[in-house]
Design a protein around this motif. Structure first.
Motif, PDB file in Angstrom:
ATOM      1  N   TRP A 108       0.843  -1.209   0.000  1.00  0.00           N
ATOM      2  CA  TRP A 108       0.000   0.000   0.000  1.00  0.00           C
ATOM      3  C   TRP A 108       0.873   1.252   0.000  1.00  0.00           C
ATOM      4  O   TRP A 108       0.646   2.183  -0.775  1.00  0.00           O
ATOM      5  CB  TRP A 108      -0.899  -0.051   1.225  1.00  0.00           C
ATOM      6  CG  TRP A 108      -2.019   0.942   1.287  1.00  0.00           C
ATOM      7  CD1 TRP A 108      -3.311   0.740   0.880  1.00  0.00           C
ATOM      8  CD2 TRP A 108      -1.976   2.271   1.816  1.00  0.00           C
ATOM      9  NE1 TRP A 108      -4.066   1.870   1.118  1.00  0.00           N
ATOM     10  CE2 TRP A 108      -3.276   2.821   1.687  1.00  0.00           C
ATOM     11  CE3 TRP A 108      -0.978   3.045   2.385  1.00  0.00           C
ATOM     12  CZ2 TRP A 108      -3.591   4.123   2.112  1.00  0.00           C
ATOM     13  CZ3 TRP A 108      -1.276   4.341   2.803  1.00  0.00           C
ATOM     14  CH2 TRP A 108      -2.580   4.859   2.659  1.00  0.00           C
ATOM     15  N   LEU A 109       1.880   1.278   0.872  1.00  0.00           N
ATOM     16  CA  LEU A 109       2.770   2.430   0.932  1.00  0.00           C
ATOM     17  C   LEU A 109       3.651   2.538  -0.305  1.00  0.00           C
ATOM     18  O   LEU A 109       3.887   3.630  -0.823  1.00  0.00           O
ATOM     19  CB  LEU A 109       3.650   2.340   2.187  1.00  0.00           C
ATOM     20  CG  LEU A 109       2.973   2.682   3.507  1.00  0.00           C
ATOM     21  CD1 LEU A 109       3.826   2.231   4.677  1.00  0.00           C
ATOM     22  CD2 LEU A 109       2.690   4.182   3.592  1.00  0.00           C
ATOM     23  N   THR A 110       4.143   1.411  -0.773  1.00  0.00           N
ATOM     24  CA  THR A 110       5.009   1.407  -1.948  1.00  0.00           C
ATOM     25  C   THR A 110       4.282   1.973  -3.165  1.00  0.00           C
ATOM     26  O   THR A 110       4.846   2.757  -3.939  1.00  0.00           O
ATOM     27  CB  THR A 110       5.508  -0.019  -2.234  1.00  0.00           C
ATOM     28  OG1 THR A 110       6.303  -0.462  -1.119  1.00  0.00           O
ATOM     29  CG2 THR A 110       6.329  -0.078  -3.512  1.00  0.00           C
ATOM     30  N   GLU A 111       3.020   1.617  -3.321  1.00  0.00           N
ATOM     31  CA  GLU A 111       2.236   2.132  -4.450  1.00  0.00           C
ATOM     32  C   GLU A 111       2.096   3.644  -4.356  1.00  0.00           C
ATOM     33  O   GLU A 111       2.218   4.363  -5.357  1.00  0.00           O
ATOM     34  CB  GLU A 111       0.852   1.485  -4.470  1.00  0.00           C
ATOM     35  CG  GLU A 111      -0.019   1.963  -5.625  1.00  0.00           C
ATOM     36  CD  GLU A 111      -1.408   1.347  -5.592  1.00  0.00           C
ATOM     37  OE1 GLU A 111      -1.924   1.021  -6.671  1.00  0.00           O
ATOM     38  OE2 GLU A 111      -1.975   1.202  -4.488  1.00  0.00           O
ATOM     39  N   HIS A 112       1.866   4.165  -3.159  1.00  0.00           N
ATOM     40  CA  HIS A 112       1.689   5.607  -3.003  1.00  0.00           C
ATOM     41  C   HIS A 112       2.996   6.365  -3.170  1.00  0.00           C
ATOM     42  O   HIS A 112       3.031   7.427  -3.814  1.00  0.00           O
ATOM     43  CB  HIS A 112       1.091   5.917  -1.638  1.00  0.00           C
ATOM     44  CG  HIS A 112       0.911   7.385  -1.390  1.00  0.00           C
ATOM     45  ND1 HIS A 112       0.055   8.167  -2.145  1.00  0.00           N
ATOM     46  CD2 HIS A 112       1.503   8.228  -0.498  1.00  0.00           C
ATOM     47  CE1 HIS A 112       0.108   9.417  -1.720  1.00  0.00           C
ATOM     48  NE2 HIS A 112       0.986   9.479  -0.732  1.00  0.00           N
ATOM     49  N   LEU A 113       4.080   5.852  -2.617  1.00  0.00           N
ATOM     50  CA  LEU A 113       5.352   6.577  -2.629  1.00  0.00           C
ATOM     51  C   LEU A 113       6.162   6.366  -3.898  1.00  0.00           C
ATOM     52  O   LEU A 113       7.067   7.150  -4.194  1.00  0.00           O
ATOM     53  CB  LEU A 113       6.194   6.168  -1.413  1.00  0.00           C
ATOM     54  CG  LEU A 113       5.581   6.480  -0.039  1.00  0.00           C
ATOM     55  CD1 LEU A 113       6.489   5.977   1.069  1.00  0.00           C
ATOM     56  CD2 LEU A 113       5.325   7.970   0.108  1.00  0.00           C
TER      57      LEU A 113
END
Length: 277
Positions: A108-113
């Protein structure tokens, strides 16, 4: 009369905060403040300094869940009392123990960042203390704050800074835990303690500011070099070699008590914590 006008927690370091009407004081800061951290796969902490788009991640506490929301995509929910694989993480020069929140949170974080990242929760079985040279030898504990459990800013200080800039900035640029009114501009520099009943918060170190203050806390965009440019003109500290805005504090009494918006502080005077000029 010094009055509390704002209370904020930041459950995930560098993500958007939560404004509260009352907040419980614990040994490591307000309850749930900076309890979670975004890291690289290698375990190094990530903040808005490197990833300003973290400002777009809203946080909420719903029942027993920490909820993260981003502009696009589904929300992420993680149990507040989550435990998982134990790992060591690095925050500044400190090593801290944490629980990894797992691959779903990491994706989830990797997709956003746009770059690999993971989410961890502070392992409260271990301690992380502020620098004793600033706390007078008092053991002041933190979770994932930069170094101190509370940051206080007065409304008068923001008003004076905004008076010196073409475009005023909101208080959220500076990510305080406590906002007070009733002090003169930068009056917090010369306070020793803020006292409200059993609660005693001691001022220990000025907060030297970084590029995070130039980041819009809603959009994650950096559009100018303000407020750092304006602060450099009149708030440069020759000892810390940085610009100052706000004061870091530790708790010397009142664990388990609550602060409330509207509550009044008594203040005890001290020598100025800033070396301006």
């Amino acid at each position: 009369m010094v009055q509390v006008t704002g209370l904020n927690i930041y459950p995930v370091k560098s993500c958007r905060g939560i404004a509260l009407t009352q907040a419980r004081l614990t040994e490591t800061g307000f309850e749930h403040d900076r309890e979670w951290l975004v890291i690289t796969p290698e375990g190094r902490f990530l903040t808005q300094r490197e990833r300003p788009q973290l400002a777009q991640v809203a946080t909420a506490i719903t029942g027993d869940q920490l909820v993260l929301r981003k502009p696009n995509g589904a929300d992420l929910s993680v149990p507040l009392n989550m435990t998982g694989p134990e790992r060591e993480v690095t925050i500044w020069r400190d090593k801290a123990q944490a629980f990894d929140a797992g691959d779903e949170a990491a994706a989830w974080l990797t997709e956003h960042l746009g770059k690999p990242a993971r989410l961890v929760r502070f392992d409260k079985r271990h301690k992380r203390a502020s620098e004793a040279k600033w706390t007078g030898g008092v053991e002041a504990l933190n979770q994932f704050s930069d170094g101190y459990p509370w940051l206080l800013i007065s409304q008068g200080s923001l008003d004076e800074l905004n008076r010196r800039m073409e475009q005023p900035l909101p208080m959220n640029r500076f990510r305080p835990n406590i906002v007070v009114d009733g002090l003169p501009p930068f009056g917090e520099d010369s306070v020793d303690e803020f006292v409200a009943g059993a609660v005693r918060l001691k001022v220990v170190k000025p907060c030297d500011r970084c590029v995070v203050t130039t980041t819009d806390q809603i959009t994650g965009e950096r559009t100018s070099d303000e407020p750092l440019k304006a602060l450099k003109e009149f708030r440069f500290d020759r000892n810390l070699r940085g610009v100052l805005f706000g004061q870091n504090m530790i708790l010397t009494g009142g664990v388990g008590h609550e602060l409330k918006v509207g509550q009044q502080f008594d203040v005890t005077a001290g020598t100025s914590k800033a070396s301006i000029g």
